[in-house]
Design an enzyme around this catalytic site. Structure first.
Site, PDB file in Angstrom:
ATOM      1  N   HIS A 133      -7.442  -0.553   5.974  1.00 27.81           N
ATOM      2  CA  HIS A 133      -7.012  -1.945   6.160  1.00 27.81           C
ATOM      3  C   HIS A 133      -7.139  -2.384   7.611  1.00 27.81           C
ATOM      4  O   HIS A 133      -7.442  -3.549   7.882  1.00 27.81           O
ATOM      5  CB  HIS A 133      -5.577  -2.123   5.658  1.00 27.81           C
ATOM      6  N   SER A 181       0.812  -1.216   0.000  1.00 29.23           N
ATOM      7  CA  SER A 181       0.000   0.000   0.000  1.00 29.23           C
ATOM      8  C   SER A 181       0.843   1.262   0.000  1.00 29.23           C
ATOM      9  O   SER A 181       1.929   1.301   0.590  1.00 29.23           O
ATOM     10  CB  SER A 181      -0.891   0.029   1.242  1.00 29.23           C
TER      11      SER A 181
END
Lengths: 468, 468, 468, 468
Positions: C398, C304
């Site tokens: 997340h 990410s």
């Protein structure tokens, strides 16, 4: 020590060994229906061996050996011919004659046909044979392999492909922006006539006021065999950039703005299918499709390139230069004007000029060349022949289909490619639907070209002003 | 006055007139690639005229005239044969010989082939030709039309259909309860082996522990050409009612209960495709499909009917009755036991009995007949021949495919139909996948039938106990 | 004279007029099921009026007027509240209380909900509402419209969209090179995380060792709502260029080389669906899909971006510069080393450097900055909060899903974009499937962040060496 | 010893235990967006427990407990109501009031709504809820469970289903003989109005001059929710057997023979969707579809059954018999004629007769009854009310849609079912498309029934000749 010759010898031995193993034996006539198919592996061996040959020359060698070594048994043919002839002299009942003829027919089937037949039943087998024929045609063109046996094998293959790719088994598919990317990529890559530059370029060619159709075989839907691009316009287009470069009038089609369909590109994507008549059928089918969608649409025409014109023109200039030291292609006044602009003798400077593509920058030159190049091109298309048919292959294609040589267009393709190959000229072949059958028959039978007044008048001007 | 004869005369004149118009002329050899296709209407005329003939006899008449009147030009064939023979004696370069052979080959193509070829390109044209061949086969069977020309035309058609319906162009489709009703209705109606009675009957045959597959041509998806029904079982089935009547063990399949695939019905739905080998390919493809779905599935077998056995048996009984006045099919003890049960002489009472189907009601009789009928049937399947191959067509089909004659099953089909046609007997032809190629070659080549010990032992018993 | 103010006044009057006409009246409680739907045109008017407003500010104005003028009738709410309260004090049978509550519930439904409800039934109505909410969110972000009424309306819309875009109605679709070009173009344009450069770039992202999935609503198949890109690798990736730039190991996937699935991009394509939880569901569904395809796949992680890190770092450097004139982010030795390389005071030169992206050219600098930037970034992700939850939005996403903050990767995104926004750092959020439910609850409930030892150790180093 | 009571007690305890575990707790207002979804298993537990309850009574018991035990927290509602009221008296800024109202709104959401919401996200969850509501409606009809809590829960479920089955998410599908057998079987089984007898019966109802459409939800294509059958005719049909029994005029539809569309059956296949307005939308969509296919089609009408008419008539006869000992339904002359035919007092013999269905055998009787039954039926449809709306549910449905009560048809349904339920009468509700909106509003608002002159004249005759 094992040098190239030894290696080649080994490869040739391997080829012979393979062919001996892979090409099915021809059963005797009586058992022809009682012989089981060869094991799948037998024919698959040929496919994988062939696939492993990286060099075109190697593949050509194998095909040559197949054609020469596994054709017709001439002894058998002679024997059965004699049988038939004998019956001619001693008439017996019909059944006996018919059977004798059937035995003769059977004897005339080359042995390699059995190989092709069984390969066609494998998964992907037909596709393999299409590629194989493409190789064969290329090998013949490159003189990698020659001779009557190879020509015969090509004919046999073409006949088989013609049965399989018969129009009854072809699906017409339309390409839009909803089609799979894979299809659009293929279409884009196969577009040889007016190359596609980008994703957005392609989007436009399947967007409003445009159509893109292809034939696929029903066993491989989504796989283009032959592709046709067309534009829906208000009148017959005289310029290709207006079609492939400029944006359409609006995002949604207005039916009342559509009066003509202009076929601007037709490409065979599989060279192995040359001569199978897909293009002609595709145009016919697409015309029907368009008539369904636009019942009032009445004008159908191509906007076609003239590949080879510049080359032919340079050839003529060359020849004349050699023969007479001067050009007889231009009228006195034309020669003079051109010489003035160019500042040198017409022929030589023109030859240099046509090779360089720069002449289009000069407006004056463009104006001066229009009349002579138009009539020379008209002659090239109308008067130059190969075995009595039009020398130019695009012209020959459309004339076979029954189209009329309708209009030459000056500065119709201003792309580098267009200038190089045909001095920027393009031509419309127009399809008058009610006449195409008659025109086609006339062209194929008596080699008569149907042309419009514009073309005929240009040809007349040529005959008056130019000498070849 | 215009009576039937006059009408018939008119019809025949109309036929001749049609054929003259519709069958394309054969171009001379040199122009064979330069002749445009006939107008669509020309061949379509034939299709619609033929479609308008309501009577089988009329259609047969037309086909007969086509076969006799538009075949090969025997004069041409003789001429080209002579040309080939001459080259045999005066050798020239290969190209000349090959071309002479090609001319001969061209001369051997019957003119009606051109008609069929162009019809195949019409919409629905191939389908029409399949029906036309079905008519032709039926007309030959009914003796509506005869002779070598018709047989030749049938062979030409079969050859063309074999190219078009080549396995490369067939799609395997699975039928489930989600398939279109139209497909299920067709499958249901075409099921000749074990007729389908109702909607729910059909649902079961495509439900759990069952599979139904068909081949369609890629140009007409969803249209069954040949259909295969099979059951997924734990062992080789010996009874058909357990498959088509009883409910499967559960609604969802448990893979670990599946050890065998039993083909219990295979039907050609289009009679015009007889001899095109679809059934054999279908079995092969389905086996592959099943192996993908059930990697551990190892047993493949048919459960097949024995059409003709009862008829054959009655014939034998009849003949023996005439010849000897007594049966030599049964052992002494058997004859005695049967006589006791029936209260009369074996042969005569048995003949009556077998015709009436009632004998299955008597358990004692069923027991008494088991041994003799089993061995007689084994002989019928294994020993009775037609041109050296198995007389029974189902046996011949599976043996050609390379299956083994594996097990005769007593009281395997207790339906009225089963009792009538084969005294309730059925047989398994088992496919040992690794051996089918060898078995097939052995059967087709040397006419050897591969059979299991059970079958061979029954045959041995026959040879010991019965005389024909 | 009609100046801008007068025009604006006219537009506002037109808005009020429209809303009066288009927003359906709320029927009295008793007739709520006996009131026919408003005429289609009534709500369609709103749609077309809104569609005609070209300016964001105009649309914001209309939405503001709708929210303020057509919400809840507070008088009704008060009256019904009083009714409920009274029953609290004078207990009656349950039916009476329940009906009073239902009346109150009914009174609490804002009137504009009726408008949205009826629009949702028009063709394309739901899509319109998604765009309308996107406008509303953007208008709030740009402060074009504000206040509690607008916030309430946003909440009502979000609630309605959440019902409609419930996971039961979402279809998972996989994108491949066979997907329609339209889909691939949309996906390509919506890829915000790692921009797609060309047709071939896109082909690679849907090719071997890559997967691209999206959710579409079942009423609009083929229209991506939220898109997930992932790579199938042998271990958890630490570098994004290895995924989006380099070619995969081979053209066909070898299952045994695949041990991990790396989610490297997830993008919402419709901003109007913010807060509808599509991303979380998509990850869950894709994990299930992958487990079906690769039963042995056990490692799931994101790779990410860390948007905002550079900006935060510059802010901190700025603040420290103001407060102390010197940086307390670096250890003594670090400051010294950096100063030496840069030839100037750490803070100021660093600030200039980080803005310019050029520091990555100096290997020495890259080495010197690794330790301090790693621990600062760990702190940014782990320690910086907004209302108790992670400040960084990607981290928050997340962590809400139950992932673990697993590994910081130095020089993981060397693109200009990566260097600018996060000094080239990226982070893996790892999904241990058996723990995500617990982690998610812990994070949402007690705001606890689950992190790996690497991350915790970097945070500890930060706390030891840096001061904020 | 564990008798039924103990078992019941155990089941009830298990229910309470399940509900405690499965129904998600309602988070406090502040955390409503920060609470993770309950584990999938939690709600799936409810689904499987419920699925395991074989008895309708058990399922009803569970639903009752859920409705009563997991509804609204009345204390919370009262508290928040008080909060809102207080603000009424002490005005503060808008944001405060709006938030207080939002808290109140939140408090008014029954806890079981959370359960339903999460179930809807499971695979097949929405389908489960549809079945659950069908059970709930049936349980209420059978009085297995009662009370305001259950009614409230039914209302909540209906509201949720209405959002999910909104017309924006429904797909119109046409059924043909190419549709999957599964669909045709479902349609066939769900046809309650005019039962389907066989496979061929069904084939006709989807064949030429017939149409069958259904709505499916976009998440479950191919699954009929509500089905509409219609016939394409030259004029408004007055007899149902002409539609479902007789063969259509030809195999291919001739567009110029089609002037009217007659809806002859509309059935909801999922009882759980009662009240969700699918039927009304389906008729509207189908009308649009037909107008697209047949632009000149202008006449739309139902041919509808009149369920309950015979029962109502028998009730009236009974009541009058009790009250007066004689019928006041018939005019003097009518009574006399009927008595003569029947040979007994009108009322009593008629009652027996109507119950037995045999009267249709007598032509004389059929003639004698026509006038009185027509006017009685007209009154039944037009004059008999329930809460001011038409008592007959079919009439109420079409009148709500804005249709006109157009024509009563004598001997329109001669099937046993038709005679039993409505003395063979059927009625056309005609849809004048331009008026349906106005008619619908008039009917729903002021309860006005729009009827044709024929109907009104029959009603007038009733008022003149009959007394109730």
């Amino acid at each position: 020590w094992s040098g190239p010759a030894a290696v080649a010898g080994a490869l040739e031995r391997a080829m012979d060994e393979l062919l001996r193993r892979a090409v099915p034996a021809t059963p005797v006539y009586e058992l022809r229906e009682k012989t089981p198919a060869p094991a799948e592996g037998q024919c698959a061996d040929f496919v994988s061996f062939y696939g492993g040959l990286a060099e075109a020359a190697e593949r050509a060698e194998l095909l040559g050996r197949l054609a020469r070594g596994f054709g017709v048994d001439h002894g058998q043919v002679a024997e059965q011919s004699a049988g038939v002839l004998q019956l001619r002299h001693q008439p017996r009942e019909a059944a006996v004659l018919l059977q004798a003829e059937d035995r003769l027919r059977y004897a005339l089937v080359p042995r390699y046909r059995g190989l092709f037949h069984h390969i066609s039943k494998l998964d992907g087998g037909v596709r393999f044979l299409v590629r194989l024929r493409a190789d064969l045609l290329e090998a013949q063109a490159l003189k990698l392999v020659e001779g009557p046996h190879v020509r015969e094998m090509n004919g046999v293959l073409k006949g088989m492909l013609s049965e399989w790719f018969s129009s009854g088994f072809l699906n017409l598919e339309r390409v839009t922006w909803h089609s799979p990317c894979e299809v659009l990529q293929k279409i884009s890559e196969s577009e040889a006539v007016h190359p596609v530059k980008s994703w957005m370029d392609m989007k436009q060619r399947v967007g409003p006021y445009r159509r893109c159709y292809f034939f696929s075989h029903c066993s491989t839907p989504g796989e283009p065999l032959v592709v046709l691009h067309l534009a829906l316009t208000s009148e017959i287009s005289s310029n290709i950039q207006a079609i492939v470069k400029e944006h359409p009038p609006s995002e949604t089609e207005e039916k009342n703005k559509i009066a003509a369909a202009i076929f601007y590109s037709i490409s065979l994507t599989q060279q192995g299918l040359q001569g199978v008549e897909l293009g002609t059928f595709l145009i016919k089918r697409v015309v029907k499709e368009l008539q369904k969608e636009f019942p009032h649409l009445g004008t159908f025409s191509s906007l076609s390139p003239i590949p080879g014109f510049t080359k032919w023109l340079l050839g003529v200039l060359n020849a004349q230069a050699k023969d007479h030291g001067r050009s007889e292609l231009f009228a006195e006044s034309e020669s003079k004007e051109i010489s003035e602009i160019l500042g040198g003798p017409v022929n030589e400077t023109l030859k240099a000029l046509l090779s360089s593509n720069e002449w289009v920058q000069s407006e004056r030159l463009v104006r001066a060349l229009q009349a002579p190049l138009m009539r020379l091109c008209a002659w090239y298309l109308y008067g130059e022949k190969h075995r009595g048919y039009a020398l130019n292959p695009v012209a020959n294609f459309h004339l076979q289909n029954g189209a009329v040589m309708w209009r030459l267009n000056w500065m119709a393709d201003a792309s580098l490619r267009g200038i190089s190959s045909s001095c920027g000229l393009m031509v419309n072949y127009r399809y008058y639907l009610e006449d195409t059958a008659i025109n086609s028959t006339a062209y194929l039978g008596s080699k008569t070209i149907k042309a419009s007044e514009q073309v005929l008048s240009l040809v007349a001007q040529f005959q008056k002003n130019s000498k070849l």
